[in-house]
Scaffold this active site. Structure first.
Site: not given
Ligand code: PEP
Ligand code: MG
Length: 591
Positions: A170, A546
């Site tokens: 995080h 992403c």
């Molecule tokens: C992912 O899982 O790659 C993502 C972009 O979402 P998060 O990191 O918020 O789970």
């Protein structure tokens, strides 16, 4: 002897100087690069002892590349290949004054989780960081690890240091998003949050002590080291404009606030590829309403809380659309398990119970009902919208109403892209999409306007990849969430893997962190399958990524080669991704 400028040679030995210039030009033309040369002059005779490509700082590398194109020594394409994208990072963040740095001792080293340099006194909780920051102090937030609750403290702090956690913990992800300096997983440090002390190698540090973090190396220093602001010279812009002319992969940003979005636009982002809406609910004026929504026992009570969140959420999206100046904005619906929004400490629980007019026992009952053994594989992502469709309704309303209002106000044509997380089965997407469409179309009809919007999905579960042909029929776009896809493909947790992955590197089982650099052999194959299956059904299916890998150069090459339309990464990695995408195009041209 004190070295003399080279011009001195021209005055003292003009003939030798001319010969020197001739040879220098010959070597530079031959190697197509700036040379680091050693020579000597003995009894008027010039000897060249050695030549090699010169080492250079990022600033110098940019100037050399631009000069060499302007002198006709190399093409723009060759110049683009001369710069290591990761080097750009050092141009975009404050750095320590190198002379000052030498006077301080390194007391611990963690992972270089988010570049930059930061210095301040130690704060042991998010609240403390926020309060001391507001009182005008510079603080470094030091935590065992961070959680979404710490967001305001993370914003207030100059830098973040955690004892536990990897490159996608995080703290690391949020810090990179904000462009804040972060060192994660500095395991040698012992933190006693209760007594507000930090111990390293037997020495105890308190809230009055300064520490300094180098987020580019992971080093933690004792004391207060002066920093210098980054200088972005004109060469940077020229060089990046060549990268943009060349590349075919688009670059978007992951951003949750207008501030981050505006920063990303300055760095050349062409849209938002991921807004994590959960980050919008932790602000002081919202968390209580969010908690009201979560503990609601009836749909009616939940809707009443959502009604209060709607104008705030709508305001968030308007801010993002405005910052993005008409570029596309992808809004991801609520993703984390709901218990992440609830307090954990006894006193906070008692305070919340009083505010909610519940008994502490009742509130504790609700909290324990929400407890999950494996929350990352639990009640999160689209599963929340399936259990509580009214959350998806509120978020749709906010996305659509905000777009209509901003387009009207600004005369733009923003196309919002609604993204459903954690889909593993087409019927999940169908169900949520139906709610989105019903809500959005009713608003558009009621307002009597035209608004184009997309509904797509994250592809972040292996099952979604192997059934991508079915999912594609229901999706306007796919965005690969390679953080979760890596976690679920390897079967280890992105938050915990840092503790044992170092044994894997020591024992040469892995040679890199698969959360930072895409594992092309395994996880990459899931991406490949999904691309083939998705495009097999919809030839022009828009594809993006992403996950954190969107800002990693070697992963960007893989996404380019596999036909993705865009990568999306933290604002500060946008220039890195732009350059990596241009290099991928030079090495492996595609349309
Ligand atoms: C992912 O899982 O790659 C993502 C972009 O979402 P998060 O990191 O918020 O789970
Ligand atoms: Mg995810």
């Amino acid at each position: 002897r004190t070295p003399q400028p080279i011009e001195e040679l021209e005055k003292q030995m003009p003939e030798t100087y001319n010969q020197f210039v001739e040879i220098v030009n010959k070597l530079e033309n031959h190697y197509h690069d700036m040379q680091d040369m050693e020579f000597t002059i003995e009894e008027g005779k010039l000897f060249f002892l050695q030549t090699r490509n010169g080492k250079r700082t990022a600033q110098a590398a940019l100037k050399i590349a631009v000069d060499m194109v302007e002198e006709g020594l190399v093409t723009k394409e060759q110049a683009i290949l001369m710069m290591d994208p990761k080097q750009l990072d050092t141009l975009l963040h404050p750095a320590f004054d190198t002379e000052e740095m030498k006077k301080h001792e390194i007391i611990a080293t963690g992972l270089p989780a988010s570049p930059g340099a930061a210095t301040g006194k130690i704060a042991f909780s998010a609240l403390e960081a926020k309060e001391r920051h507001e009182a005008g102090e510079k603080v470094i937030l030091v935590r065992q690890e961070t959680s979404p609750e710490d967001i305001e403290g993370m914003i207030a702090a100059e830098g973040i240091l955690t004892v536990r956690g990897g490159m996608t913990s995080h703290a690391a992800v949020v810090a990179r998003g904000m462009g804040a300096c972060c060192v994660a997983g500095a395991g040698a440090i012992k933190v006693d949050e209760k007594n507000k002390t930090m111990t390293v190698n037997g020495k105890v540090y308190s809230s009055e002590d300064y520490i300094s973090l180098d987020g580019s190396t992971g080093d933690v220093y004792e004391g207060n080291i002066a920093t210098v602001e980054p200088e972005i010279s004109g060469h940077f812009g020229t060089f990046m404009s060549w990268a943009d002319e060349i590349r075919s992969l688009k670059v978007r940003t992951n951003a949750d606030t207008p501030h981050d979005a505006a920063q990303a636009i300055k760095f050349g982002a062409e849209g938002i590829g991921l807004t994590r809406t959960e980050h919008m609910f932790f602000a002081e004026d919202r968390i209580f309403i969010m908690r009201q929504m979560i503990v609601a026992r009836t749909e009616e009570a939940r809707r009443a809380a959502l009604e209060k969140l709607l104008p705030m959420q709508k305001g968030d999206f308007k801010g993002l659309y405005k910052a993005m100046e008409g570029h596309p904005v992808t809004v991801r619906f609520l993703d984390p398990p709901l218990h992440e929004f609830l307090p954990t400490k006894e006193k906070e629980i008692a305070d919340l119970a009083a505010e909610l007019k519940l008994s502490v026992a009742d509130l504790n009952g609700i909290i324990s009902d929400l407890h999950e053994f494996n929350p990352m594989m639990g009640h999160r992502g689209c599963r929340l919208s399936i259990s509580y469709p009214e959350i998806a309704e509120m978020q749709t309303r906010a996305v659509i109403e905000a777009a209509i209002e901003v387009n009207e106000e600004m005369g733009w044509n923003t196309v919002p892209e609604i993204m459903i997380p954690l889909v593993g089965e087409v019927n999940e997407l169908k169900y949520v999409k139906n709610i989105v469409k019903k809500t959005a179309d009713a608003i558009i009809a009621e307002k009597g306007v035209e608004l184009k919007y997309l509904v797509g999905t994250m592809i972040e579960i292996p099952r979604a990849c192997v059934t991508a042909d079915e999912i594609a029929k229901e999706a306007d776009f796919f965005s690969f969430g390679t953080n979760d896809l890596t976690q679920m493909s390897f079967g280890f947790s992105r938050d915990d893997a840092g503790t044992f992955l170092k044994h894997y590197y020591d024992k040469k089982i892995y040679d890199f962190d698969p959360f930072a650099k895409l594992d092309q052999t395994g996880v990459g194959q899931f991406v490949k399958i999904a691309v083939e299956k998705g495009r097999g059904v919809k030839e022009n299916l828009k594809l993006g990524v992403c996950g954190e890998h969107g800002g990693d150069p070697s992963s960007v090459h893989f996404f380019h080669e596999n036909g993705l339309d865009y990568v999306s990464c933290s604002p500060f990695r946008v220039p890195v991704a732009r350059l990596a995408a241009a290099q991928a195009q030079v090495k492996n041209p595609r349309k």
